[in-house]
Design an enzyme around this catalytic site. Structure first.
Site, mmCIF file in Angstrom:
data_model
loop_
_atom_site.group_PDB
_atom_site.id
_atom_site.type_symbol
_atom_site.label_atom_id
_atom_site.label_comp_id
_atom_site.label_asym_id
_atom_site.label_seq_id
_atom_site.Cartn_x
_atom_site.Cartn_y
_atom_site.Cartn_z
ATOM 1 C CB ALA A 32 -1.766 -0.603 29.529
ATOM 2 C CG HIS A 34 0.581 5.723 28.629
ATOM 3 N ND1 HIS A 34 0.117 6.948 28.234
ATOM 4 C CD2 HIS A 34 0.387 4.996 27.867
ATOM 5 C CE1 HIS A 34 0.171 6.694 26.847
ATOM 6 N NE2 HIS A 34 0.294 5.489 26.646
ATOM 7 N N GLY A 36 -0.181 9.818 28.669
ATOM 8 C CA GLY A 36 -0.686 10.290 27.394
ATOM 9 C C GLY A 36 -2.172 10.157 27.182
ATOM 10 C CG HIS A 37 -4.046 6.116 27.293
ATOM 11 N ND1 HIS A 37 -2.960 5.104 27.757
ATOM 12 C CD2 HIS A 37 -4.239 5.861 26.184
ATOM 13 C CE1 HIS A 37 -2.935 4.330 26.896
ATOM 14 N NE2 HIS A 37 -3.544 4.660 25.921
ATOM 15 N N GLY A 149 -4.113 10.721 19.876
ATOM 16 C CA GLY A 149 -2.886 11.300 19.961
ATOM 17 C C GLY A 149 -2.183 11.413 18.702
ATOM 18 C CD GLU A 150 -0.212 16.352 16.781
ATOM 19 O OE1 GLU A 150 0.749 16.535 17.388
ATOM 20 O OE2 GLU A 150 -0.723 17.036 16.303
ATOM 21 C CG ASP A 152 -0.727 5.656 18.076
ATOM 22 O OD1 ASP A 152 -0.122 4.752 17.642
ATOM 23 O OD2 ASP A 152 -1.048 6.119 18.960
#
Ligand code: AMP
Length: 282
Positions: A32, A34, A36-37, A149-150, A152
């Site tokens: 999924a 977005h 960010g990914h 990613g920061e 998480d």
């Protein structure tokens, strides 16, 4: 574009790159996708000979079966997004039985206490599942660099600990949080919110920003109490936790020290959709 759903075929494809010691950048995701990914993929593309993304909703890290069932799965559109970014990216999108034996459970990990804080308390067994899948994927892809990613942040610290404790030959690269225009941290789970809920969820980041301002003059306890009040009796949101912790140990901040750095962490339910966010405080 190459899309593998079989680990043996992926391994065969990557073997010559590994033999020639080419840099392999790896972005593990649950799909999924977005922006960010995509920012993680861009960081990998800039610094590696080859970039691999995994798309796999890992069952062993879900303690809530309903959350696992409802997790968005959008492989076709994910592949189109990756292709538009760079068709040389290698995709690994397996079914569960490619990575797990029937009835296989998560392995048990110790992360020197990091696993008992926040997400670990709210989602028992979650970080055993994360450790299990990240170790399996690292063993398979053998990346030189892996991008996390920061958003998480606790997971990022745990993966760094996994690499250190198991002497894994990979550099973990931390990437900043991508946000919607209203400040809401991008998340695959945002797809489960209505337009109105997505707008209202801007409150989560606004609260973190105010906590950051307050941290200059107020105690951690004062700020925790204030955040509790913000969400008390809220018609839409239910606060799961708000914590101010030391950045390294992730233990709650009792008394501020000028020598340490701190972060605030928040988890909020919007109906049954659980969102997390974090901010650096000093
Ligand atoms: P997920 O698919 O949610 O497991 O996330 C895969 C990777 O993307 C993890 O390293 C996440 O921390 C990272 N990620 C998720 N959301 C964001 C975001 N908004 N900004 C930057 N990285 C993110």
């Amino acid at each position: 574009m190459l899309v593998f759903n079989n680990k043996a075929a992926l391994g065969r494809h990557l073997a010559p790159f590994i033999a020639q010691a080419k840099t392999i950048g790896f972005v593990p995701t649950m799909g999924a996708l977005h922006d960010g990914h995509l920012s993680l993929l861009k960081a990998s593309l800039e610094n590696n000979a080859i970039t691999v993304i995994s798309i796999f909703v890992n069952p062993t890290q879900f303690n809530n079966p309903d959350d696992l069932k409802k997790y968005p799965r959008t492989l076709d559109s994910d592949v189109l997004k990756i292709q538009a970014l760079n068709p040389a990216i290698v995709v690994y999108a397996p079914e569960v039985d490619d990575l797990y034996d029937p009835k296989e459970q998560a392995a048990s990990f110790s992360f020197e206490g990091l696993e008992f804080q926040m997400e670990g308390k709210s989602r028992p067994g979650h970080f055993d599942g994360v450790g299990t899948i990240v170790k399996k994927l690292f063993d398979l892809v053998k990346p030189s660099h892996a991008y996390f990613g920061e958003k998480d942040f606790q997971q990022l610290q745990i993966v760094k600990k996994l690499v250190a404790l198991h002497h894994l030959p990979v550099t973990i690269v931390a990437c900043p949080i991508y946000r919607e225009a209203n400040g809401l941290a991008m998340s695959s789970r945002n797809e489960r919110l209505s337009t109105a809920e997505r707008e209202e969820a801007a409150l989560i980041y606004k609260t973190l920003q105010t906590a950051q301002q307050k941290f200059g003059t107020k105690s951690a306890k004062h700020i925790r109490d204030w955040v509790t009040k913000v969400f008390q009796n809220h018609p839409l949101f239910c606060l799961d936790y708000f914590e101010i912790t030391d950045t390294t140990s992730l233990k709650p901040c009792i008394k501020k020290s000028k020598l340490k750095t701190y972060r605030a962490f928040i988890a909020v339910f919007v109906k049954n959709v659980r969102l997390i966010d974090t901010i650096s405080l000093n």
